[in-house]
Each structure stands twice: as structure tokens, then as C-alpha cells.
Design a protein around this motif. Structure first.
Motif, PDB file in Angstrom:
ATOM      1  N   LYS A  22       0.826  -1.217   0.000  1.00  0.00           N
ATOM      2  CA  LYS A  22       0.000   0.000   0.000  1.00  0.00           C
ATOM      3  C   LYS A  22       0.855   1.260   0.000  1.00  0.00           C
ATOM      4  N   GLY A  23       2.177   1.068  -0.040  1.00  0.00           N
ATOM      5  CA  GLY A  23       3.083   2.206  -0.076  1.00  0.00           C
ATOM      6  C   GLY A  23       3.478   2.732   1.281  1.00  0.00           C
ATOM      7  N   ALA A  24       3.238   1.968   2.345  1.00  0.00           N
ATOM      8  CA  ALA A  24       3.528   2.432   3.695  1.00  0.00           C
ATOM      9  C   ALA A  24       5.037   2.485   3.943  1.00  0.00           C
ATOM     10  N   CYS A  50       6.909   7.919  10.042  1.00  0.00           N
ATOM     11  CA  CYS A  50       6.590   6.726   9.244  1.00  0.00           C
ATOM     12  C   CYS A  50       5.087   6.432   9.294  1.00  0.00           C
ATOM     13  N   ASP A  51       4.645   5.581   8.383  1.00  0.00           N
ATOM     14  CA  ASP A  51       3.234   5.221   8.313  1.00  0.00           C
ATOM     15  C   ASP A  51       2.883   4.045   9.217  1.00  0.00           C
ATOM     16  N   PHE A  52       3.859   3.210   9.503  1.00  0.00           N
ATOM     17  CA  PHE A  52       3.621   1.992  10.284  1.00  0.00           C
ATOM     18  C   PHE A  52       4.855   1.745  11.141  1.00  0.00           C
ATOM     19  N   THR A  53       4.661   1.639  12.448  1.00  0.00           N
ATOM     20  CA  THR A  53       5.787   1.501  13.369  1.00  0.00           C
ATOM     21  C   THR A  53       5.811   0.121  14.008  1.00  0.00           C
ATOM     22  N   VAL A  54       6.982  -0.528  13.914  1.00  0.00           N
ATOM     23  CA  VAL A  54       7.219  -1.828  14.521  1.00  0.00           C
ATOM     24  C   VAL A  54       8.235  -1.655  15.644  1.00  0.00           C
TER      25      VAL A  54
END
Length: 287
Positions: A22-24, A50-54
């Protein structure tokens, strides 16, 4: 918001692949848990950039030497999860030792970063940075983030990781976050809780000593060896058993000269049974 927790490498990769498609932009904060405000500030940086954090929590046996505190290192998963949710983390990765080192520690491929590991903590904790660089390499390969965040309290560790990523051509940006401190200046650390009630107020002298050295350098003091000697003597008087107090170039961690403009003072010392590390950076201009 909700946060997923996964202990499965394949499941983690599948989740991240969906977001990547999805381009994250994926951010990653590797930790050993027992999270404090310093860790959370890195999570918040990732969330903002960022769009998604781990985040990962893994107490890495490969970076602990004989007689060190691997067995007693604080493990506080439930509390850590709550803090991560509040900070906006999207996914927590909690792998087991068997998953990350499936053939055992001795048989596992090791990653060695030369030069920058020679001195300071590298000299006093043999094999420590091999353990750090190996696990960081494994975790970056699993998560494949666009950006990974590390705290500057472990200044040498950040330098090791930057060299690892550069030398191995890894497509990840390394961002370092400023050291978070207690009100009296003590650098936040999971190991601070080992300090006795008597030692805790004394521990802040470590940073005060660094501040004094930095102030002297900024005022034009050029005899770095004398500053180191005075700092060591002061810490000894306060009850510290100092492993090293070194004034070095920030880029290479080699001994600094009076001509260097970007300098960091590194220190590691024991107070009671607790090993503390800290640093202070000085950027000068020679006009």
C-alpha cells in the motif's frame, strides 16, 4: 488504538508486506524491553516520520558476556505493551531465542564490525558488539524497515550500527534519538533500577563530570589528557570504578585532537554492582 503483537517471523513478514504494497513507510525500534521514556521517544519519532511503526522486544543472549546480567535483566512485557500502545506503535515483535538462533548461539553466523568496536565498551566487553551487530542484522533483515531508530545513550552502539548498514549496503536509514535523562541528569537506562538507594543520587555525578569536561573544552581547554585524568579522579572520589573516560572524534571514536570540531566524551563506570554508560557531544567551530 490497537496494537498487534506477533512472535512469528512469517506472520510478521506477511503483515508488513501488506502494508508495503500500500506504499507504507515502515519504521522500526528494536529494544530489549523494560521500556522507559527514552525508548518511547524513539517510538514517537517513528510514528511521526513513518506510516507503520514496529517495535521489537528481545533480550539478546549473544551480546551478554559471562557473569553479566542476562538472567536478571528486567523483563516487563505487559507494562511495555501498554506503553507502546499509548505511544502509537502498530506492531510489537516478540521473537524467541529459538526463532532467531535456530541452530544455537555457537553455530549461528556472526557479524563483526571492525575498527569502531576496538576501544571503549568493545575493549571492556569482548564479543559484545559482535552480538549487537549480529542481532541488529537479523532483525533488520526480518523487518526490512525504511527507517530504524536507536538511542544516543549507547553512542558507540549507534556508530557500530551505522557502519554495519553502510558496509553491507543495507537500504535502511539509521536515525539516532537524543538521550533522555532523569531530573538530576542521570541518563535513563533499564539498568538504573539496579542502583541502591544510597548509590542513586551519586549516579548523577557521571553526567555532571561530562558536563564539566564539555564546558572546559568549549572554553578553549586543549589538554584533553589532563581533562580525562581530572574526570577519572573526580569519579573515583565519588565512589565510581571507571572502566574508561575517553575524549574522541564523534565520527571514528578515535582519540580526539584539539583541531577536531565534532567531539564526544564517552564514559563507562560501575557504581556498586551497576554498570553505567553515558556521553556528551561537543561541536566546535574554529573561526
Amino acid at each position: 488504538m490497537s496494537m498487534e503483537t506477533s512472535a512469528d517471523i512469517a506472520g510478521l513478514r506477511a503483515t508488513l508486506d501488506r502494508f508495503r504494497q500500500k506504499g507504507a513507510r515502515i519504521g522500526f525500534v528494536p529494544t530489549m524491553g523494560n521500556l522507559h521514556a527514552g525508548h518511547i521517544s524513539l517510538i514517537e519519532q517513528s510514528v511521526s516520520r513513518c506510516d507503520f511503526t514496529v517495535a521489537s522486544i528481545f533480550v539478546n543472549p549473544l551480546q551478554f558476556g559471562a557473569g553479566e546480567d542476562f538472567d536478571t535483566y528486567p523483563r516487563t512485557l505487559a507494562d511495555d505493551q501498554s506503553k507502546l500502545v499509548e505511544a502509537g506503535c502498530n506492531l510489537l515483535f516478540t521473537p524467541s531465542t529459538d526463532q532467531l538462533y535456530p541452530r544455537g548461539l555457537e553455530a549461528h553466523t556472526k557479524v563483526t564490525v571492525p575498527e569502531v568496536t576496538r576501544h571503549h565498551c568493545g575493549a571492556h566487553r569482548p564479543g559484545h558488539f559482535d552480538g549487537v551487530s549480529t542481532i541488529v542484522n537479523v532483525l533488520l533483515n526480518i523487518v526490512q524497515p525504511a527507517v530504524a531508530f536507536f538511542g544516543e545513550k549507547d553512542f558507540q552502539q549507534v556508530a557500530v550500527i551505522r557502519k554495519l548498514v553502510f558496509d553491507l549496503q543495507m537500504p535502511v536509514e539509521i536515525v539516532s534519538g537524543a538521550t533522555r535523562r532523569e531530573d538530576d541528569g542521570l541518563a535513563m537506562s533499564s539498568r538504573n533500577q539496579y542502583l541502591s538507594a544510597e548509590d542513586r543520587p551519586v549516579a548523577a555525578e557521571l553526567y555532571r563530570t561530562l558536563q564539566h569536561i564539555a564546558s572546559r573544552i568549549e572554553d578553549g581547554e586543549k589538554n584533553f589528557l589532563q581533562l580525562q585524568t581530572e574526570g577519572l579522579e573526580n569519579l573515583s572520589r565519588k565512589g565510581f570504578r571507571t572502566e574508561y573516560l575517553n575524549i574522541v572524534r564523534a565520527d571514528t571514536l578515535d582519540v580526539a585532537s584539539e583541531r577536531d570540531e565534532d567531539i564526544v566524551v564517552l564514559v563507562a563506570a560501575r557504581l556498586g554492582q551497576t554498570r553505567l554508560i553515558d556521553n556528551i557531544r561537543i561541536i566546535r567551530s574554529h573561526d
